[in-house]
Design an enzyme around this catalytic site. Structure first.
Site, PDB file in Angstrom:
ATOM      1  CG  ASN A  10      -1.702   1.227   1.434  1.00 23.85           C
ATOM      2  OD1 ASN A  10      -1.780   2.067   0.532  1.00 23.85           O
ATOM      3  ND2 ASN A  10      -2.328   1.366   2.598  1.00 23.85           N
ATOM      4  CE  LYS A  12      -0.275   3.323   4.739  1.00 20.59           C
ATOM      5  NZ  LYS A  12      -0.200   3.466   6.182  1.00 20.59           N
ATOM      6  CG  HIS A  96      -5.939   2.145   5.180  1.00 20.81           C
ATOM      7  ND1 HIS A  96      -5.541   3.091   6.098  1.00 20.81           N
ATOM      8  CD2 HIS A  96      -4.906   1.275   5.050  1.00 20.81           C
ATOM      9  CE1 HIS A  96      -4.312   2.794   6.497  1.00 20.81           C
ATOM     10  NE2 HIS A  96      -3.905   1.705   5.880  1.00 20.81           N
ATOM     11  CD  GLU A  98      -3.068   5.673   6.685  1.00 24.27           C
ATOM     12  OE1 GLU A  98      -3.002   5.646   5.446  1.00 24.27           O
ATOM     13  OE2 GLU A  98      -2.194   5.169   7.431  1.00 24.27           O
ATOM     14  CD  GLU A 168      -3.598  -2.339   7.357  1.00 21.21           C
ATOM     15  OE1 GLU A 168      -2.500  -2.575   6.871  1.00 21.21           O
ATOM     16  OE2 GLU A 168      -4.240  -1.305   7.092  1.00 21.21           O
ATOM     17  N   GLY A 174       2.274   2.371  10.806  1.00 19.37           N
ATOM     18  CA  GLY A 174       3.248   3.453  10.645  1.00 19.37           C
ATOM     19  C   GLY A 174       3.960   3.836  11.928  1.00 19.37           C
ATOM     20  CB  SER A 213       4.905  -1.609  12.149  1.00 19.60           C
ATOM     21  OG  SER A 213       4.533  -0.255  12.366  1.00 19.60           O
TER      22      SER A 213
HETATM   23  P1  PGA Z   1       2.670   0.392   7.652  1.00 19.90           P
HETATM   24  O1  PGA Z   1       1.221   0.610   6.988  1.00 19.90           O
HETATM   25  O2  PGA Z   1       3.219  -0.896   7.094  1.00 19.90           O
HETATM   26  O3  PGA Z   1       3.481   1.586   7.186  1.00 19.90           O
HETATM   27  O4  PGA Z   1       2.485   0.352   9.117  1.00 19.90           O
HETATM   28  C1  PGA Z   1       0.353  -0.465   6.797  1.00 19.90           C
HETATM   29  C2  PGA Z   1      -0.963   0.007   6.218  1.00 19.90           C
HETATM   30  O5  PGA Z   1      -1.455   1.051   6.656  1.00 19.90           O
HETATM   31  O6  PGA Z   1      -1.532  -0.646   5.325  1.00 19.90           O
END
Ligand code: PGA
Length: 255
Positions: A10, A12, A96, A98, A168, A174, A213
């Site tokens: 992903n 982003k 997601h 976000e 997640e 992140g 992460s």
């Molecule tokens: P990350 O993000 O691996 O940077 O923690 C995962 C995601 O949000 O899909």
């Protein structure tokens, strides 16, 4: 039942035309000859054309980070399932955290997106997971069940045939603070069990990725867990060598 793992990147809000071409060239080189794991990338929709061209002849599938529920018409700024199909996209991330947070997307709206993707023959990658406060309050299972039930209530449990769930935990995204393999496995087993209560057959085949992460150092241990069928990777998907290590770890652990 053996499930084929899926590792998906992903990206982003990252990249450019040049970055897209470069990263895909790197992935193709790093992953040549790797078998036993499905691989997908979700660049920003802006770069789907570059990605589609760069992926030609590769087994890496194309995906997207979002989709709208409408197919065409007066919906300024939105992207439809038909447009994603036009670029050969297959795996589409929805829900997601976000988007749930910054764009106020509700469980019901995400379920509508799930339905739109199924109708279009695309694969929903449904993100679910609890916040840090919910985790500390012992509400992890309740939150995951609610987010899954929104889809089951709207579309029936069979909608999860051929679909993907990405667990997640928001506190792990992140932050560099991944869930431990045991923590993640416990939630994955809960999610599969929750679906199995409606249909064992659907639960047996649904891919449940872990996300939050995941990196080249912790992936292999996460994949030793029986209900972790791959990963949705953010930060570490922006570097071909790290992403390739994660894919190879999944291929090795699950075959
Ligand atoms: P990350 O993000 O691996 O940077 O923690 C995962 C995601 O949000 O899909």
């Amino acid at each position: 039942m053996a499930r084929r793992p899926l590792v998906m990147g992903n990206w982003k809000l990252n990249g450019s035309k040049a970055f897209t071409k470069e990263l895909i060239a790197g992935l193709k080189a790093e992953l040549a000859g790797v078998e036993g794991c499905d691989v997908a990338i979700a660049p920003p929709v802006m770069y789907l054309a570059e990605a589609e061209a760069a992926l030609a002849g590769s087994a890496i599938a194309l995906g997207s980070q979002n989709v709208d529920v409408n197919v065409q018409g007066a919906f300024t700024g939105d992207i439809s399932t038909a447009m994603l199909k036009d670029f050969g996209a297959k795996y589409i991330i929805i829900g997601h955290s976000e988007r749930r947070t910054y764009h106020k997307e509700s469980d019901e709206f995400v379920a509508q997106k799930f339905g739109a993707l199924k109708e279009a023959g695309l694969v929903p990658v449904l993100c679910i997971g609890e916040s840090e406060a919910e985790n500390e309050a012992g509400k992890t299972e309740e939150v995951c069940a609610r987010q899954i039930d929104a889809v089951i209530n709207a579309l029936g449990v069979e909608a999860f045939n051929g679909a993907v769930i990405a667990y997640e935990p928001i506190w792990a995204i992140g932050t560099g603070k991944s869930a431990t393999p045991a923590q993640a496995q416990a939630v994955h087993a809960f999610i599969r069990g929750h679906i199995a209560a409606k249909s064992q057959a659907v639960a047996d085949q649904v891919i449940i990725q872990y996300g939050g992460s995941v990196n080249d150092a912790n992936a292999a241990e996460l994949f030793t867990q029986p209900d972790i069928d791959g990963a949705l990777v953010g930060g570490a998907s922006l570097k071909a060598p790290a992403f390739a290590v994660i894919v190879k770890a999944a291929a090795k652990a699950k075959n």
